[in-house]
Design an enzyme around this catalytic site. Structure first.
Site, PDB file in Angstrom:
ATOM      1  N   SER A  58       9.426   1.363   1.390  1.00  0.00           N
ATOM      2  CA  SER A  58      10.382   2.446   0.975  1.00  0.00           C
ATOM      3  C   SER A  58      11.215   2.118   0.536  1.00  0.00           C
ATOM      4  O   SER A  58      12.135   1.253   0.545  1.00  0.00           O
ATOM      5  CB  SER A  58      10.121   4.152   1.156  1.00  0.00           C
ATOM      6  N   LEU A  97      -2.396  14.170  -6.088  1.00  0.00           N
ATOM      7  CA  LEU A  97      -1.115  14.838  -6.462  1.00  0.00           C
ATOM      8  C   LEU A  97      -1.705  15.911  -7.681  1.00  0.00           C
ATOM      9  O   LEU A  97      -1.716  16.805  -8.318  1.00  0.00           O
ATOM     10  CB  LEU A  97       0.124  14.115  -6.042  1.00  0.00           C
ATOM     11  N   ALA A  98      -2.559  14.441  -8.470  1.00  0.00           N
ATOM     12  CA  ALA A  98      -2.137  15.023 -10.757  1.00  0.00           C
ATOM     13  C   ALA A  98      -3.882  15.695 -10.352  1.00  0.00           C
ATOM     14  O   ALA A  98      -3.863  17.036 -10.419  1.00  0.00           O
ATOM     15  CB  ALA A  98      -2.949  13.717 -11.280  1.00  0.00           C
ATOM     16  N   GLY A  99      -4.676  15.199  -9.155  1.00  0.00           N
ATOM     17  CA  GLY A  99      -6.017  15.878  -9.343  1.00  0.00           C
ATOM     18  C   GLY A  99      -6.026  17.379  -8.619  1.00  0.00           C
ATOM     19  O   GLY A  99      -6.570  18.090  -8.771  1.00  0.00           O
ATOM     20  N   GLU A 142      -1.358   8.898 -12.451  1.00  0.00           N
ATOM     21  CA  GLU A 142      -1.663   7.295 -12.229  1.00  0.00           C
ATOM     22  C   GLU A 142      -2.947   6.203 -12.960  1.00  0.00           C
ATOM     23  O   GLU A 142      -2.543   5.708 -13.839  1.00  0.00           O
ATOM     24  CB  GLU A 142      -1.552   6.733 -10.733  1.00  0.00           C
ATOM     25  N   ARG A 170      13.370  -2.006 -10.425  1.00  0.00           N
ATOM     26  CA  ARG A 170      11.930  -3.006  -9.416  1.00  0.00           C
ATOM     27  C   ARG A 170      11.791  -4.184  -9.560  1.00  0.00           C
ATOM     28  O   ARG A 170      11.704  -4.584  -8.764  1.00  0.00           O
ATOM     29  CB  ARG A 170      10.661  -1.018  -8.842  1.00  0.00           C
TER      30      ARG A 170
HETATM   31  C1  LIG Z   1       2.645   2.902  -0.274  1.00  0.00           C
HETATM   32  C2  LIG Z   1       3.089   3.748  -1.391  1.00  0.00           C
HETATM   33  C3  LIG Z   1       4.177   4.622  -1.382  1.00  0.00           C
HETATM   34  C4  LIG Z   1       4.515   5.499  -2.649  1.00  0.00           C
HETATM   35  N1  LIG Z   1       5.810   5.980  -2.582  1.00  0.00           N
HETATM   36  C5  LIG Z   1       5.591   6.677  -4.029  1.00  0.00           C
HETATM   37  C6  LIG Z   1       7.382   7.332  -3.809  1.00  0.00           C
HETATM   38  O1  LIG Z   1       7.842   7.337  -2.534  1.00  0.00           O
HETATM   39  N2  LIG Z   1       7.696   8.062  -4.806  1.00  0.00           N
HETATM   40  C7  LIG Z   1       6.359   8.442  -6.208  1.00  0.00           C
HETATM   41  O2  LIG Z   1       7.470   9.186  -7.101  1.00  0.00           O
HETATM   42  N3  LIG Z   1       5.814   7.389  -6.343  1.00  0.00           N
HETATM   43  C8  LIG Z   1       5.458   6.509  -4.565  1.00  0.00           C
HETATM   44  N4  LIG Z   1       3.825   6.025  -4.595  1.00  0.00           N
HETATM   45  C9  LIG Z   1       3.030   6.056  -6.077  1.00  0.00           C
HETATM   46  C10 LIG Z   1       2.622   7.251  -5.871  1.00  0.00           C
HETATM   47  O3  LIG Z   1       2.483   7.391  -4.959  1.00  0.00           O
HETATM   48  C11 LIG Z   1       1.323   7.299  -6.860  1.00  0.00           C
HETATM   49  O4  LIG Z   1       1.477   6.878  -8.418  1.00  0.00           O
HETATM   50  C12 LIG Z   1       0.541   8.847  -7.417  1.00  0.00           C
HETATM   51  O5  LIG Z   1       0.669   9.349  -6.018  1.00  0.00           O
HETATM   52  C13 LIG Z   1      -0.772   8.611  -7.327  1.00  0.00           C
HETATM   53  O6  LIG Z   1      -1.496   9.647  -7.663  1.00  0.00           O
HETATM   54  P1  LIG Z   1      -2.378  10.604  -8.411  1.00  0.00           P
HETATM   55  O7  LIG Z   1      -2.883  11.243  -8.139  1.00  0.00           O
HETATM   56  O8  LIG Z   1      -2.531   9.724  -9.860  1.00  0.00           O
HETATM   57  O9  LIG Z   1      -3.758   9.623  -7.662  1.00  0.00           O
HETATM   58  P2  LIG Z   1      -4.063   9.606  -6.753  1.00  0.00           P
HETATM   59  O10 LIG Z   1      -3.210  10.399  -5.215  1.00  0.00           O
HETATM   60  O11 LIG Z   1      -4.008   7.877  -5.894  1.00  0.00           O
HETATM   61  O12 LIG Z   1      -5.554  10.139  -5.517  1.00  0.00           O
HETATM   62  C14 LIG Z   1      -6.989   9.774  -6.689  1.00  0.00           C
HETATM   63  C15 LIG Z   1      -7.960  10.393  -5.999  1.00  0.00           C
HETATM   64  O13 LIG Z   1      -9.326   9.799  -7.340  1.00  0.00           O
HETATM   65  C16 LIG Z   1     -10.131   9.656  -6.210  1.00  0.00           C
HETATM   66  N5  LIG Z   1     -11.061   9.136  -7.061  1.00  0.00           N
HETATM   67  C17 LIG Z   1     -10.971   7.559  -7.294  1.00  0.00           C
HETATM   68  N6  LIG Z   1     -11.632   7.443  -7.451  1.00  0.00           N
HETATM   69  C18 LIG Z   1     -12.898   8.271  -7.564  1.00  0.00           C
HETATM   70  C19 LIG Z   1     -14.181   8.312  -8.137  1.00  0.00           C
HETATM   71  N7  LIG Z   1     -14.983   7.230  -9.019  1.00  0.00           N
HETATM   72  N8  LIG Z   1     -15.126   9.162  -7.518  1.00  0.00           N
HETATM   73  C20 LIG Z   1     -14.295  10.435  -7.400  1.00  0.00           C
HETATM   74  N9  LIG Z   1     -13.116  10.110  -6.925  1.00  0.00           N
HETATM   75  C21 LIG Z   1     -12.238   9.038  -7.071  1.00  0.00           C
HETATM   76  C22 LIG Z   1     -10.218   9.911  -4.945  1.00  0.00           C
HETATM   77  O14 LIG Z   1     -10.427   9.797  -3.866  1.00  0.00           O
HETATM   78  C23 LIG Z   1      -8.278  10.589  -4.938  1.00  0.00           C
HETATM   79  O15 LIG Z   1      -8.753  11.929  -5.068  1.00  0.00           O
HETATM   80  C24 LIG Z   1       3.382   5.443  -3.561  1.00  0.00           C
HETATM   81  C25 LIG Z   1       2.745   4.591  -3.796  1.00  0.00           C
HETATM   82  C26 LIG Z   1       1.935   3.856  -2.646  1.00  0.00           C
HETATM   83  C27 LIG Z   1       1.058   2.440  -2.467  1.00  0.00           C
END
Ligand SMILES: Cc1cc2nc3c(=O)[nH]c(=O)nc-3n(C[C@H](O)[C@H](O)[C@H](O)COP(=O)(O)OP(=O)(O)OC[C@H]3O[C@@H](n4cnc5c(N)ncnc54)[C@H](O)[C@@H]3O)c2cc1C
Ligand code: SF4
Ligand code: FES
Lengths: 666, 247
Positions: free
Chosen positions: A284, A43-45, A453, A337
């Site tokens: 969830s 989501l962030a990226g 995150e 939680r």
């Molecule tokens: C099962 C589950 C359910 C959840 N439910 C909820 C919810 O209902 N509501 C809520 O608010 N939050 C929820 N969360 C938390 C939330 O989903 C995450 O905190 C959030 O989606 C993280 O998003 P992000 O964009 O930071 O990273 P991520 O979505 O983890 O994306 C990481 C990205 O970085 C890339 N990456 C990582 N390392 C490298 C590298 N070295 N080189 C290249 N690419 C790399 C990956 O390929 C990926 O594209 C849940 C989490 C889990 C595990």
């Protein structure tokens, strides 16, 4: 090193508006001259890459999966918060801000959290415009549910697949930019190092995971949106590939790492069933809207349940202990939680666990099914419905709300949760800690940003449910597009970043040497064996509860394990091919260092707050005992060559708008 | 339980590939299929052999990364699940299990069971979105009520995980179910109507360019789709396409 959080002056409600109004801008013509690397397409990226490309920057985006659509955000289930007050139940930006600060046990920055609450409503508008199919009511308007730690309904959702729908929305925006040529997408690529030139982030070293080629990519700014590091525990609800390496590499290059010990253990996960298990599955938090958590009042009944001699339905209402409702009448099953997890552990440790391993409690939908069934019968005008009819109608409502979660549960456990209560136990889920960033989301390395995150910024010592998705999208869609300009305005005369420099050269060499070491090591033990071992140490000694002695032991054990790893790890295959074992080896090597820093941080924090529960610091009735006088700071660690020698920097947290209180959900 | 596995091994895109037989012992019926493969791989690594490459990430049926053709069925026996949600209790002691990659011209093999599905990304890039900018300065989310029925149908279509089982299952390697799911999701929502015509034309055009086959209405895709994406979507896309071509 001086930590400057760059919080704008002025009243809380005006900070962000004032900031946006006065920040440096980059003209459209100049944006075309500036390159930005975004690592991660969650989501962030994805939202950041799409937004920056839309503004006119040249973006390169990276992810290790085969498609940006598969980032771990896809797995988020329950929902996303926003202060829309559509339910007219007293919600407001201030209340969302307050709930988040309180939920985080007063260990986050007021200004960041307020901004998050402020932009939350925009997120929902944006997503609906993109075609995200949120749940709606019969009037065609958006529906809401409640999450833990709040007393309003502000969570927007798409059944149990909210993360999927939001990510596909961001992915579609990203795809649109890829089609335009403004984003160049590098899937199946892993970032292996950040390159710093003259104190500024200037690019990355990446490995093409299909061909094994090592590549250099230069840019005027680098954004890490690489997710959390919960997999340091081996077993977690995170996807198999989720890792902490990008953040750790940045840390080793000079980015401070903040509050590494703040880990969220989620109360409702499917319990572990065997040693072979590779991951844990979340059920969830939204289920706590309708599910009631209980164990038997009588230890003997728990024993019989464990032995399979008693079924949950055999235990009458008066012999059940709905312990959350008992201990926390104001919030009941919807306590945050950390509180719910500890309460489950406490009951199981006392011998009330209900599955064969003794590590599970019930999450029961019986009352909800009957309640909804009755309402539905009334709506349909059915007079004197039978119990079976009510149940049938009620099950349909529950299915509409949580169908995919119930199905997932049954697939894994072979138990039908409509007929028998779910069994759940806490599991590692999320990491509040992460790379330290200032108000602009910039790390301590100029030009290096952390989003989602991967940063530490908004959730303090405990994140509220449905707030990670909100933060990821806020960072990417609405924060970074403004803040990055403030830095890049100073880069318009820099020109293309040359990757033929000694800094790129030496970073690349380090990457190659490390790969060569793994492949030439001739060890005997697989990567997973080490990872499992590390996970066990972390879970036992730096998990749901911690104490000084255990943490000291853990540090020694991790050091020994790390040494063993470098000597004895066995990685098959070659470097010039698709080689997932090699990818894993690199990630576990970093976890083996990060894990130690987490223990060090937990040892430093002589208080209990949020997800960090130090057994030495608790009240008489077992609640967390915070120490605001000494620990109201962000612990930001500087790398100096070894995790054990990291230097602690403290960012004092200043609370001007909320009063620090003992958190009470009673 | 003890099992015989016959697995497709292919060193790289240009290698011809072949089936190789392995034995796995003491498989626990509560293991997932992928955990069973983990055990096999640990064993191969210990013996100094090359582990079997397969795609996976979330291991809970949502990322769409896992993708095995098991005993002639995409995602193996059982309906409405992905391979990572398949548990060994679906098999019997002594069974022989044949494991192959997705086979389709548009999904070339990278190694062993791993294929390249980037064709799907390119189809989405061709038009699988609504062209709004990301500024958030749009109308209030509740300004346009959407009938619950349409919203629910759009949601059902939007749950496609892009796994490619529909293509792997289809004797023509058609991607119609995947493409129609996205076309339908957006066509059912008022926000998506604005570009509906252009979208369907561009996406179908890209689908053809990628080398996916034609749809002859066998319906196999719907049966094997882990998310229950319905054939209704294909019918809707055909209507959308026809309308776009005529006008
Ligand atoms: C099962 C589950 C359910 C959840 N439910 C909820 C919810 O209902 N509501 C809520 O608010 N939050 C929820 N969360 C938390 C939330 O989903 C995450 O905190 C959030 O989606 C993280 O998003 P992000 O964009 O930071 O990273 P991520 O979505 O983890 O994306 C990481 C990205 O970085 C890339 N990456 C990582 N390392 C490298 C590298 N070295 N080189 C290249 N690419 C790399 C990956 O390929 C990926 O594209 C849940 C989490 C889990 C595990
Ligand atoms: S339509 Fe079904 S089978 Fe095809 S890609 Fe989507 S989820 Fe997979
Ligand atoms: S691994 Fe994600 S769907 Fe199977």
């Amino acid at each position: 090193m001086r930590l400057d959080s760059k919080i704008p002056a002025g009243p809380l409600e005006e900070k962000w508006t004032r900031y946006k109004g006065t920040v440096n801008l980059v003209s459209p013509a100049n944006k075309r001259k500036l390159d930005v690397i975004v690592v991660g397409t969650g989501l962030a990226g994805a939202s950041a890459a799409a937004s920056l490309a839309e503004l006119g920057y040249n973006v390169k985006a990276f992810c290790f999966q085969d498609s940006p659509r598969r980032a771990h955000s896809i797995a988020a289930q329950g929902g996303i918060n926003a202060a829309k007050n559509y339910q007219n139940d007293g919600d407001s930006v201030y209340r969302l801000f307050y709930d988040t600060i309180k939920g985080g046990d007063y260990r986050s920055r007021e200004a960041n959290v307020y901004r998050l609450a402020e932009v939350s409503a925009n997120i929902i508008d944006q997503c609906v415009a993109q075609g995200v199919p949120f749940a709606r009511d019969y009037g065609g308007l958006l529906d809401n549910r409640s999450f833990g730690g709040t007393q309003v309904s502000r969570t927007f959702y798409a059944k149990g697949q909210t993360g999927q729908q939001l990510l596909l929305g961001a992915y579609s925006a990203l795809s649109r930019q890829i089609a335009k040529g403004t984003v160049q997408m590098f899937a199946r690529h892993e970032m292996l190092d950040v390159v710093v030139v003259d104190g500024k982030a200037r690019g990355i070293i990446a490995r093409n995971l299909v061909t094994g080629e090592i590549e250099r990519h230069g840019a005027h700014a680098v954004l890490l949106a690489t997710g959390g590091y919960g997999n340091v525990f081996f077993l977690s609800t995170n996807a198999m590939g989720s890792n902490g390496s990008a953040a750790w590499k940045a840390h080793k290059r000079g980015a401070l790492f903040a509050n590494p010990c703040f880990t969220q253990i989620h109360p409702t996960c499917i319990p572990q069933s065997g040693e072979y298990q590779s991951k844990l599955t979340l059920m969830s938090e939204s289920l706590r809207n309708d599910g009631r958590i209980w164990v038997p009042k009588d230890r003997k009944d728990a024993e019989l349940l464990r032995e399979g001699k008693l079924k949950p339905i055999d235990i009458p209402e008066e012999k059940r202990d709905y312990y959350l409702e008992r201990r926390y009448p104001a919030f009941g099953n919807l306590v945050p939680r950390d509180v719910a997890s500890r309460a489950a552990k406490e009951r199981c440790d006392e011998g009330y666990g209900v599955n064969p391993t003794g590590k599970a409690v019930f999450l029961d939908f019986e009352s909800a099914i009957m309640r909804y069934g009755q309402v539905e019968a009334n709506l349909q005008g059915i007079k004197n419905p039978s119990k079976e009819k009510i149940r049938e109608l009620g099950e349909k409502i529950i299915e509409a709300k949580y169908g995919n979660l119930f199905q997932m549960y049954e697939k894994i456990t072979d138990i039908n949760p409509y007929k028998s209560p779910m069994m759940i136990y806490p599991a590692v889920h999320y990491t509040m800690g992460g790379i330290w960033v200032d108000y602009e989301l910039m790390t301590t390395i100029p030009g290096l940003y952390a989003l989602g995150e991967a940063n530490f910024s908004d959730h303090g010592a405990n994140r509220l449910g449905a707030s990670a998705l909100m933060q990821g999208l806020a960072d990417g869609y609405f924060v970074i597009p403004y803040t990055i300009g403030n830095y890049l305005a100073g880069e318009i005369k820099t020109g293309k970043i040359d990757t033929n420099t000694p800094e790129f050269e030496s970073a690349e060499k380090e990457v190659r040497d490390r790969i060569a070491h793994f492949l030439g090591n001739n060890g005997k033990t697989s990567v997973d064996t080490f990872h499992r071992e590390l996970g066990k140490i972390m879970w036992d000694k730096c998990g749901m509860s911690r104490n000084a002695q255990g943490l000291q032991e853990a540090i020694r054990e991790i050091q020994a394990l790390r040494e063993e790893f470098w000597k004895d790890v066995k990685v098959p295959g070659r470097s010039d091919m698709y080689n997932p074992e090699l990818d894993k080896a690199g990630r576990v090597a970093d976890f083996l260092e990060l894990g130690e820093l987490m223990c060090l941080d937990a040892l430093d924090r002589n208080e209990s707050c949020g997800g960090h529960f130090r057994e030495e610091y608790q009240t008489e009735d077992g609640e967390a005992l915070r120490n605001d006088a000494e620990y109201a700071y962000v612990a930001a660690w500087e790398y100096t060559g070894k995790p054990s020698e990291a230097i602690l920097h403290k960012e004092q947290l200043v609370f001007e708008n909320v009063e620090l209180k003992a958190r009470s959900y009673k | 339980m003890n099992l015989t596995l016959k697995i497709w091994r292919q060193a790289g895109p240009d290698d011809k590939g072949r089936m190789v037989t392995y034995q796995v012992k003491n498989v626990n019926p509560d293991m997932s299929f992928l955990e069973m493969l983990d055990v096999l791989n640990e064993d191969l690594i210990a013996k100094g052999e090359d582990p079997v490459a397969f795609d996976h990430d979330c291991r809970e049926g949502i990322c769409g990364m896992c993708s095995l053709y098991i005993n002639g069925e995409a995602h193996g026996p059982g309906r409405g699940i992905t391979t990572c949600q398949l548990h060994m209790r679906s098999f019997k002691d002594g069974d022989t299990i044949i494991i192959e990659p997705w086979r389709a011209k548009a999904f070339p093999v990278i190694k062993d069971l791993v294929t390249d599905r980037s064709a799907f990304d390119r189809i989405i890039q061709a038009g699988g979105y609504i062209s709004v900018n990301t500024s958030g300065n749009t109308i209030d989310a509740n300004a346009i009520p959407i009938p619950k029925e349409n919203a629910d149908k759009a949601f059902d279509a939007a749950t496609c995980i892009g796994c490619g089982a529909c293509v792997a299952t289809c004797k023509n390697s058609s991607a119609m179910l995947f493409v129609s799911a996205k076309v339908s999701q957006l066509a059912l929502l008022p926000q998506g109507r604005v570009e509906a015509k252009e979208r369907v034309l561009k996406m179908v055009h890209q689908m053809d360019l990628e080398g996916f086959g034609n749809c002859t209405n066998t319906g196999a895709c719907e049966v094997e789709c882990p998310k229950g994406i319905s054939l209704e979507n294909i019918a809707r896309m055909n209507r959308e396409y026809l309308a776009a071509v005529i006008s």
